[in-house]
Design an enzyme around this catalytic site. Structure first.
Site, short mmCIF file in Angstrom:
data_model
loop_
_atom_site.label_atom_id
_atom_site.label_comp_id
_atom_site.label_asym_id
_atom_site.label_seq_id
_atom_site.Cartn_x
_atom_site.Cartn_y
_atom_site.Cartn_z
N HIS A 30 -37.52 61.76 21.15
CA HIS A 30 -36.67 62.21 22.25
C HIS A 30 -36.69 61.22 23.41
O HIS A 30 -35.63 60.79 23.90
CB HIS A 30 -37.14 63.59 22.74
CG HIS A 30 -36.32 64.15 23.84
ND1 HIS A 30 -35.18 64.90 23.61
CD2 HIS A 30 -36.44 64.07 25.19
CE1 HIS A 30 -34.64 65.25 24.77
NE2 HIS A 30 -35.39 64.76 25.74
N GLU A 31 -37.88 60.85 23.84
CA GLU A 31 -37.99 59.95 24.99
C GLU A 31 -37.51 58.53 24.65
O GLU A 31 -37.02 57.82 25.53
CB GLU A 31 -39.44 59.89 25.49
CG GLU A 31 -39.98 61.23 26.00
CD GLU A 31 -39.15 61.81 27.14
OE1 GLU A 31 -38.52 61.03 27.87
OE2 GLU A 31 -39.14 63.05 27.29
N HIS A 37 -33.83 58.28 25.53
CA HIS A 37 -33.63 58.04 26.96
C HIS A 37 -33.95 56.57 27.30
O HIS A 37 -33.19 55.91 28.03
CB HIS A 37 -34.53 58.95 27.79
CG HIS A 37 -34.17 60.39 27.71
ND1 HIS A 37 -32.88 60.86 27.87
CD2 HIS A 37 -34.94 61.51 27.53
CE1 HIS A 37 -32.87 62.18 27.78
NE2 HIS A 37 -34.11 62.59 27.55
#
Length: 339
Positions: free
Chosen positions: A17-18, A21
């Site tokens: 997920h990170e 980003h």
């Protein structure tokens, strides 16, 4: 080993997920202060040559973050204005925010494809394969080869949705509609202290294209399940006691590990899908909440004041922490009762 599996499964999901980003922030030219896995005190860090970002691992393996310039109200004068998130185009900010969810979804589909290759693609049609003699289902007239189309007033098109409704309605009488010889029949099954007494077809089809089919059909089926679950929580059909937090996930990881490595792999994909879905919800402090403000900005043609947005996100974070405490308490109670 359960602790090790739990740390690996949870942190792989958060890392993916990170990473979404991080990659899109870098592509947009946004200054990234830190990329870390875990929360709390930092126990390890390093930097790369010609890279301003610090990479680290923190003590508590229950999260992670990608800290970017311009996410909060405070302006860091040390960072050039063109390296702050607020200075980027609407599309660059939108892609940076949504990338975490997208990476979770892509990772989940890849995991499901691997599971499909190894385990095959089970039949998703809610087809009755066996009815136990003298069981409530047998007495009610349910027959082998019946296709269940409705359960207690809810239409079902696949096994996943049927099983969700089955779990929600378990312990009650079941009013089924089944397709038999081209006609719809009504079947009313009385629950007893044991079970309803029927099972579903689980025919497996294997192959590369079956794995592709499985990865996408299962992905969208699970998304549908999550949407239905959120709806049931909002209407009260399900309660907060049905949700699981870190303690509950820990128990599920342990049970999956006992069932075999492939079950642990599937769980990783399932959690990745869950993390992506939950972050997409329009809740303050989640990615979905930030996307709502970006959409409002697009409609108004000017951004919401950062002070207002950050205040709303802060309130949302406090409420989420309270919710997490309640869910964790329920998890601990269930764990103690089971133990």
């Amino acid at each position: 080993m359960t602790i090790i599996y739990f740390i690996i499964v949870l942190n792989v999901t958060i890392f993916v997920h990170e990473l979404g980003h991080y990659i899109f922030a870098k592509r947009a030219g946004i200054h990234v202060y830190e990329f870390s896995i875990g929360m709390g005190p930092r126990i390890f860090k390093f930097t790369r040559k010609n890279d301003e970002t610090e990479y680290g691992i923190r003590l508590l393996p229950l999260g992670g973050f990608c800290s970017m310039a311009g996410e909060s109200v405070e302006i860091d004068e040390k960072i050039p204005e063109d390296r702050r998130m607020q200075s980027k185009t609407w599309l660059q900010r939108f892609l940076t925010v949504v990338a975490g969810v997208a990476f979770n979804f892509i990772f989940a589909i890849i995991i499901l494809f691997i599971v499909g290759l190894l385990n095959g693609n089970p039949n998703s049609k809610p087809l009755v394969s066996n009815v136990i003699v003298d069981s409530p289902s047998f007495t009610a007239g349910l027959k082998q080869e019946d296709i269940i189309t409705e359960i207690n007033g809810v239409k079902v098109k696949n096994t996943d949705r049927l099983l969700l409704e089955y779990q929600v309605e378990y312990g009650k009488d079941l009013n089924l509609k089944v397709l038999r010889n081209g006609k719809i029949e009504d079947i009313n099954i009385k629950f007893n202290d044991e079970s309803y007494g029927f099972s579903l077809d689980n025919t497996i089809n294997k192959g590369f294209f079956e794995a592709i089919k499985y990865s996408f059909t299962k992905f969208f089926s699970l998304i549908n399940q999550l949407m239905v679950t959120i709806g049931y929580l909002c209407t009260g059909k399900l309660s907060l006691s049905n949700l699981s937090g870190p303690v509950g996930i820990f128990n599920i990881v342990g049970e999956s590990a006992k069932a075999g490595l492939i079950n642990l792999v599937y769980l990783t994909g399932y959690l990745s899908l869950n993390v992506g879905f939950m972050n997409l919800l329009p809740i303050p402090a989640f990615d979905g909440g930030r996307l709502i403000f970006l959409i409002i900005e697009k409609i108004r043609r000017k951004p919401v004041k950062p002070e207002i947005e950050n205040t709303i996100h802060s309130i949302g974070m406090i409420l989420l922490m309270i919710l997490m405490v309640v869910i964790t308490y329920n998890d601990i109670v269930r764990f103690i009762i089971k133990w």
